[in-house]
Design a protein around this motif. Sequence first.
Motif: not given
Length: 127
Positions: A106-127
């Motif tokens: 039942a997961v929608t794209i709107e449900d996944e977007m916060p995780l996608v944004r956090n993953q992007k920030r994770y890569r930007e910071v260099g974690c």
Amino acid sequence: MVRWMPLSLVAGVALMGLAHGSASASPFKCMTSSGVTYSQVPCPGGGGRDMSPAARRVTDKSVPPPQDRATLARRAPLSADEKRECQALDKTMRDQRAQLKARGDAVTIEDEMPLVRNQKRYREVGC
């Protein structure tokens, strides 16, 4: 006389085994001011390492090594604030993944977007 020979032979071998067992105490490796020494008694001051076969470390080579060292090495050049942000992102993304998994299909794209944004920030910071 011939009759007692096998019995005395067995007794002699048994005594030699006992003598060998008591003489083979486990060795200890001690660090001294003059270098490394080996002894049958524990090192003075409690330092040193038991070198007996029973005291050896056993490594299970089928288990993968912990990845904490790789994470620590990758985050070493980051500032303290960036390290704290990485730890917060780790926890947040773990929680977000668990929530998405609990929802199932039942997961929608709107449900996944916060995780996608956090993953992007994770890569930007260099974690």
